[in-house]
Every structure is written in structure tokens, then in C-alpha cells.
Design a protein around this motif. Structure first.
Motif, PDB file in Angstrom:
ATOM      1  N   TYR A 123       0.826  -1.207   0.000  1.00 23.86           N
ATOM      2  CA  TYR A 123       0.000   0.000   0.000  1.00 23.86           C
ATOM      3  C   TYR A 123       0.857   1.251   0.000  1.00 23.86           C
ATOM      4  O   TYR A 123       1.878   1.328   0.682  1.00 23.86           O
ATOM      5  N   SER A 124       0.436   2.238  -0.771  1.00 20.86           N
ATOM      6  CA  SER A 124       1.108   3.533  -0.796  1.00 20.86           C
ATOM      7  C   SER A 124       0.056   4.625  -0.674  1.00 20.86           C
ATOM      8  O   SER A 124      -0.933   4.640  -1.419  1.00 20.86           O
ATOM      9  N   ARG A 125       0.247   5.520   0.293  1.00 19.26           N
ATOM     10  CA  ARG A 125      -0.705   6.615   0.466  1.00 19.26           C
ATOM     11  C   ARG A 125      -0.778   7.509  -0.778  1.00 19.26           C
ATOM     12  O   ARG A 125      -1.799   8.127  -1.043  1.00 19.26           O
ATOM     13  N   ASP A 126       0.341   7.537  -1.492  1.00 22.70           N
ATOM     14  CA  ASP A 126       0.391   8.387  -2.684  1.00 22.70           C
ATOM     15  C   ASP A 126      -0.375   7.775  -3.854  1.00 22.70           C
ATOM     16  O   ASP A 126      -0.813   8.499  -4.753  1.00 22.70           O
ATOM     17  N   GLU A 127      -0.490   6.421  -3.841  1.00 23.43           N
ATOM     18  CA  GLU A 127      -1.148   5.741  -4.968  1.00 23.43           C
ATOM     19  C   GLU A 127      -2.147   4.687  -4.472  1.00 23.43           C
ATOM     20  O   GLU A 127      -2.002   3.490  -4.737  1.00 23.43           O
ATOM     21  N   PRO A 128      -3.162   5.093  -3.731  1.00 21.43           N
ATOM     22  CA  PRO A 128      -4.144   4.120  -3.220  1.00 21.43           C
ATOM     23  C   PRO A 128      -4.903   3.414  -4.344  1.00 21.43           C
ATOM     24  O   PRO A 128      -5.251   2.242  -4.227  1.00 21.43           O
ATOM     25  N   HIS A 129      -5.154   4.148  -5.423  1.00 25.02           N
ATOM     26  CA  HIS A 129      -5.880   3.547  -6.548  1.00 25.02           C
ATOM     27  C   HIS A 129      -5.054   2.417  -7.172  1.00 25.02           C
ATOM     28  O   HIS A 129      -5.595   1.364  -7.544  1.00 25.02           O
ATOM     29  N   ARG A 130      -3.760   2.616  -7.299  1.00 25.55           N
ATOM     30  CA  ARG A 130      -2.884   1.595  -7.882  1.00 25.55           C
ATOM     31  C   ARG A 130      -2.873   0.336  -7.014  1.00 25.55           C
ATOM     32  O   ARG A 130      -2.818  -0.780  -7.532  1.00 25.55           O
ATOM     33  N   TYR A 131      -2.926   0.505  -5.706  1.00 26.34           N
ATOM     34  CA  TYR A 131      -2.954  -0.624  -4.773  1.00 26.34           C
ATOM     35  C   TYR A 131      -4.178  -1.507  -5.049  1.00 26.34           C
ATOM     36  O   TYR A 131      -4.071  -2.730  -5.150  1.00 26.34           O
ATOM     37  N   CYS A 132      -5.330  -0.872  -5.197  1.00 26.58           N
ATOM     38  CA  CYS A 132      -6.560  -1.620  -5.512  1.00 26.58           C
ATOM     39  C   CYS A 132      -6.451  -2.284  -6.882  1.00 26.58           C
ATOM     40  O   CYS A 132      -6.917  -3.415  -7.075  1.00 26.58           O
ATOM     41  N   THR A 133      -5.842  -1.572  -7.819  1.00 25.41           N
ATOM     42  CA  THR A 133      -5.690  -2.123  -9.173  1.00 25.41           C
ATOM     43  C   THR A 133      -4.832  -3.381  -9.158  1.00 25.41           C
ATOM     44  O   THR A 133      -5.157  -4.375  -9.823  1.00 25.41           O
ATOM     45  N   LEU A 134      -3.752  -3.378  -8.390  1.00 27.13           N
ATOM     46  CA  LEU A 134      -2.865  -4.544  -8.320  1.00 27.13           C
ATOM     47  C   LEU A 134      -3.575  -5.738  -7.688  1.00 27.13           C
ATOM     48  O   LEU A 134      -3.429  -6.878  -8.137  1.00 27.13           O
ATOM     49  N   ILE A 135      -4.370  -5.469  -6.642  1.00 28.91           N
ATOM     50  CA  ILE A 135      -5.143  -6.546  -6.010  1.00 28.91           C
ATOM     51  C   ILE A 135      -6.176  -7.095  -6.994  1.00 28.91           C
ATOM     52  O   ILE A 135      -6.367  -8.313  -7.118  1.00 28.91           O
ATOM     53  N   GLY A 136      -6.829  -6.184  -7.720  1.00 30.69           N
ATOM     54  CA  GLY A 136      -7.811  -6.603  -8.722  1.00 30.69           C
ATOM     55  C   GLY A 136      -7.182  -7.432  -9.821  1.00 30.69           C
ATOM     56  O   GLY A 136      -7.762  -8.438 -10.263  1.00 30.69           O
ATOM     57  N   ASP A 137      -5.981  -7.052 -10.250  1.00 34.35           N
ATOM     58  CA  ASP A 137      -5.273  -7.817 -11.285  1.00 34.35           C
ATOM     59  C   ASP A 137      -4.941  -9.224 -10.780  1.00 34.35           C
ATOM     60  O   ASP A 137      -5.079 -10.216 -11.512  1.00 34.35           O
ATOM     61  N   ALA A 138      -4.494  -9.310  -9.520  1.00 33.95           N
ATOM     62  CA  ALA A 138      -4.156 -10.610  -8.935  1.00 33.95           C
ATOM     63  C   ALA A 138      -5.389 -11.502  -8.856  1.00 33.95           C
ATOM     64  O   ALA A 138      -5.337 -12.705  -9.169  1.00 33.95           O
ATOM     65  N   LEU A 139      -6.510 -10.915  -8.454  1.00 25.04           N
ATOM     66  CA  LEU A 139      -7.758 -11.681  -8.372  1.00 25.04           C
ATOM     67  C   LEU A 139      -8.209 -12.171  -9.751  1.00 25.04           C
ATOM     68  O   LEU A 139      -8.709 -13.291  -9.889  1.00 25.04           O
ATOM     69  N   THR A 140      -8.021 -11.343 -10.763  1.00 24.85           N
ATOM     70  CA  THR A 140      -8.389 -11.739 -12.123  1.00 24.85           C
ATOM     71  C   THR A 140      -7.535 -12.909 -12.600  1.00 24.85           C
ATOM     72  O   THR A 140      -8.041 -13.850 -13.247  1.00 24.85           O
ATOM     73  N   ILE A 141      -6.239 -12.877 -12.267  1.00 25.50           N
ATOM     74  CA  ILE A 141      -5.347 -13.988 -12.619  1.00 25.50           C
ATOM     75  C   ILE A 141      -5.776 -15.254 -11.872  1.00 25.50           C
ATOM     76  O   ILE A 141      -5.798 -16.359 -12.442  1.00 25.50           O
ATOM     77  N   MET A 142      -6.123 -15.117 -10.590  1.00 25.89           N
ATOM     78  CA  MET A 142      -6.616 -16.260  -9.811  1.00 25.89           C
ATOM     79  C   MET A 142      -7.855 -16.862 -10.467  1.00 25.89           C
ATOM     80  O   MET A 142      -7.987 -18.084 -10.585  1.00 25.89           O
ATOM     81  N   GLN A 143      -8.743 -15.981 -10.884  1.00 20.92           N
ATOM     82  CA  GLN A 143      -9.990 -16.415 -11.520  1.00 20.92           C
ATOM     83  C   GLN A 143      -9.707 -17.215 -12.786  1.00 20.92           C
ATOM     84  O   GLN A 143     -10.276 -18.305 -12.995  1.00 20.92           O
ATOM     85  N   CYS A 144      -8.822 -16.716 -13.620  1.00 25.25           N
ATOM     86  CA  CYS A 144      -8.483 -17.395 -14.878  1.00 25.25           C
ATOM     87  C   CYS A 144      -7.796 -18.728 -14.618  1.00 25.25           C
ATOM     88  O   CYS A 144      -8.075 -19.729 -15.299  1.00 25.25           O
ATOM     89  N   ALA A 145      -6.901 -18.746 -13.621  1.00 25.70           N
ATOM     90  CA  ALA A 145      -6.165 -19.972 -13.319  1.00 25.70           C
ATOM     91  C   ALA A 145      -7.094 -21.066 -12.801  1.00 25.70           C
ATOM     92  O   ALA A 145      -6.981 -22.236 -13.181  1.00 25.70           O
ATOM     93  N   LEU A 146      -8.041 -20.682 -11.939  1.00 24.03           N
ATOM     94  CA  LEU A 146      -8.976 -21.667 -11.388  1.00 24.03           C
ATOM     95  C   LEU A 146      -9.973 -22.124 -12.443  1.00 24.03           C
ATOM     96  O   LEU A 146     -10.326 -23.308 -12.510  1.00 24.03           O
ATOM     97  N   GLN A 147     -10.426 -21.195 -13.283  1.00 26.03           N
ATOM     98  CA  GLN A 147     -11.344 -21.571 -14.363  1.00 26.03           C
ATOM     99  C   GLN A 147     -10.664 -22.545 -15.318  1.00 26.03           C
ATOM    100  O   GLN A 147     -11.291 -23.470 -15.843  1.00 26.03           O
ATOM    101  N   SER A 148      -9.356 -22.347 -15.524  1.00 24.48           N
ATOM    102  CA  SER A 148      -8.588 -23.245 -16.391  1.00 24.48           C
ATOM    103  C   SER A 148      -8.560 -24.660 -15.824  1.00 24.48           C
ATOM    104  O   SER A 148      -8.637 -25.645 -16.572  1.00 24.48           O
ATOM    105  N   VAL A 149      -8.466 -24.764 -14.497  1.00 24.16           N
ATOM    106  CA  VAL A 149      -8.481 -26.084 -13.848  1.00 24.16           C
ATOM    107  C   VAL A 149      -9.798 -26.789 -14.141  1.00 24.16           C
ATOM    108  O   VAL A 149      -9.832 -27.977 -14.493  1.00 24.16           O
ATOM    109  N   LEU A 150     -10.898 -26.060 -14.019  1.00 29.28           N
ATOM    110  CA  LEU A 150     -12.220 -26.639 -14.287  1.00 29.28           C
ATOM    111  C   LEU A 150     -12.382 -27.008 -15.759  1.00 29.28           C
ATOM    112  O   LEU A 150     -12.906 -28.075 -16.096  1.00 29.28           O
ATOM    113  N   ASN A 151     -11.914 -26.128 -16.636  1.00 30.96           N
ATOM    114  CA  ASN A 151     -12.084 -26.359 -18.076  1.00 30.96           C
ATOM    115  C   ASN A 151     -11.311 -27.570 -18.577  1.00 30.96           C
ATOM    116  O   ASN A 151     -11.623 -28.118 -19.638  1.00 30.96           O
ATOM    117  N   LYS A 152     -10.292 -27.982 -17.826  1.00 30.17           N
ATOM    118  CA  LYS A 152      -9.508 -29.146 -18.224  1.00 30.17           C
ATOM    119  C   LYS A 152     -10.231 -30.460 -17.912  1.00 30.17           C
ATOM    120  O   LYS A 152      -9.834 -31.519 -18.398  1.00 30.17           O
TER     121      LYS A 152
END
Length: 289
Positions: free
Chosen positions: A59-88
């Protein structure tokens, strides 16, 4: 993957989607996302989420929006990785489709509109006839409606179709436990075919009921209460079949009631009782009652 693992993965996906929605509204759910990632990793060895590191998301007080964006990106990658497990999973697409169609059937079953039920029966019989060995009863109903039958059999056939699709779903979700030689083959659900000779039909129905009763005595997956209830259902139908004054309409009503009971009880009860009920329903035209 077992069916329970599939359900668990789908549950994790719902959690991820919920976190993504909250992060998009400015909530920094770092710990929740990291904890969920750990749960998924420990549950599924196939789960490989790469492209981010929780150690580098700070977290950075100067860039709070970027902090949320990075967490959102990580969650999106998690989502794709888990969906890939199911799709296999080779049967996952079919599993989702069967569950969707069962949901449609169960929803429509609350209605008394026979025309809508018949329309759905026709659609699903055409859809699954290449995947499941359906009894001739379904084809006759689709081709001729009630012209071959003395009374409207829509409700009985509708409930029988629900039972057959539930068995098919069970077959699809247990494929991984089959021997290697069996894997890759389309799971099939076969219900008994009828014979036209009146005397032979009556004998077959009686033998089917007796075999079902014997198998129930050796069944370990049903409770004693459920076994007793199934036997009572069969006993009532047997009495109606033996009663020379028994009417086919009364027997059909009893079978329809039993089919609804089976649909509510779940897979084990369906495996035990459904083939016998559908056989009786199919052969009822040939039984002298």
C-alpha cells in the motif's frame, strides 16, 4: 477431480468474483484475496497462478488507486487460473449443461402447463438422445404425444426425464472413478426396454420389482428409513398391479407420485428405484389390469 472438488472450485470462483466486485468499488481487500489464494492452492495441485506476487503488492498513500488495481489484477489472474483447472475436466461442459437443463425441468415442474412441459420434453429428448440410451417410452411420447396412451402421461414422463438426467449427471461426475479402459467413453443411462407380449410383460415387471427389493437389502448408501419407504412404494404398486379391479390410471398416479418422491430424495434413491418405475410405466399398456 471429484464432483465435490468441482463444486468447491465453483464456490471459490464465486468468492473471487465477489472480491473483484468490491475491489472495483475501491475496497482494498489484500488479506482476503491472499488468504483465498492460499486456500485454492492447498485444495488444487493443478492450480497455478503466476504473474503476481503478494510480497510485491504494498500500500502507498500516494497511490491508493494503484494498490486496488494490483489486487484486482491478482484476483483476475486467480480467476483465470482456477477456471482453467475446471475447463480441463473432460466432462465439465456437459456437467454444466445437464445441471442447467435440470434446473429448467425443476422450475417447469412447478407449473401445471402440460403444453410447456411437453415442449421441454421434446427439446431435451432430441438433445440427449445421442448421449443417453433413453427408453422407447420417451421416443413414443415425442412422436405421438398422448395418441398411444389412454390418459395424459406428460407428468409421469416429465418426472422420469428428471430422474434420467440426474442419473446421467451422476454418471458424468463419477467418470474419474471408473477403470482406465472406461474413461473417455460417453457415460450412458439405460432404462429397461419393454416386450410386447402381455404375459411376458407382466412377468418382467414382477421380476424387476423382486430384483429391486433384493438389491435394496444389500444397499449400503441408503438409510434404513429410505429403504423402508422405497419398499412401501413398490409394495403399493405391486398390490395395484395384482388387483384385477385396479385401474391403470390409479397405477400411473401412484408411479407419478413415486417418481416425484425419487426426484426429491437424490441420486442413491434414483439408482435404486427409477429403472423399475420407468419399466412399469413403459409396460403398463401390456399389463392386464
Amino acid at each position: 477431480m471429484t464432483y465435490q472438488e468441482i463444486l468447491q472450485a465453483e464456490s471459490f470462483l464465486i468468492e473471487i468474483e465477489g472480491l473483484i466486485a468490491q475491489v472495483r468499488h475501491g475496497q482494498a481487500l489484500f488479506q482476503e484475496a491472499k488468504t483465498l489464494d492460499g486456500k485454492i492452492s492447498s485444495s488444487f495441485s493443478q492450480y497455478k497462478s503466476t504473474g503476481y506476487s503478494w510480497n510485491t503488492i504494498s500500500y502507498s498513500r500516494d497511490e491508493p488507486h494503484r494498490y486496488c488495481t494490483l489486487i484486482g489484477d491478482a484476483l483476475t489472474i486467480m480467476q483465470c487460473a482456477l477456471q482453467s483447472v475446471l475447463n480441463k475436466e473432460p466432462n465439465y461442459g456437459k456437467i454444466k449443461q445437464v445441471r442447467l437443463d435440470l434446473s429448467r425441468l425443476n422450475q417447469k415442474n412447478k407449473s401445471n402447463n402440460s403444453k410447456q412441459k411437453r415442449k421441454l420434453i421434446i427439446e431435451l429428448v432430441a438433445k440427449y438422445s445421442g448421449q443417453i440410451k433413453l427408453d422407447k417410452l420417451f421416443a413414443d411420447y415425442v412422436d405421438h404425444g398422448d395418441a398411444l396412451f389412454e390418459e395424459d402421461k406428460t407428468d409421469e414422463i416429465f418426472n422420469a426425464l428428471i430422474g434420467v438426467l440426474n442419473l446421467y449427471l451422476d454418471n458424468l461426475t463419477s467418470t474419474n472413478s471408473l477403470p482406465e479402459k472406461s474413461k473417455g467413453k460417453n457415460p450412458t443411462v439405460q432404462v429397461f426396454n419393454s416386450q410386447t407380449n402381455t404375459q411376458m410383460v407382466a412377468v418382467n415387471v414382477q421380476v424387476s420389482i423382486e430384483n429391486c427389493l433384493k438389491e435394496l437389502d444389500d444397499c449400503e448408501t441408503l438409510s434404513q428409513e429410505e429403504i423402508t419407504e422405497i419398499k412401501a412404494q413398490l409394495d403399493d404398486i405391486q398390490k395395484l398391479l395384482k388387483d384385477k379391479k385396479g385401474k391403470k390410471k390409479t397405477i400411473r398416479e401412484k408411479i407419478s407420485s413415486a417418481l416425484k418422491w425419487v426426484a426429491d430424495k437424490g441420486t442413491d434413491a434414483m439408482i435404486a428405484l427409477l429403472p423399475t418405475l420407468v419399466m412399469i410405466l413403459t409396460n403398463l399398456q401390456g399389463v392386464n389390469v
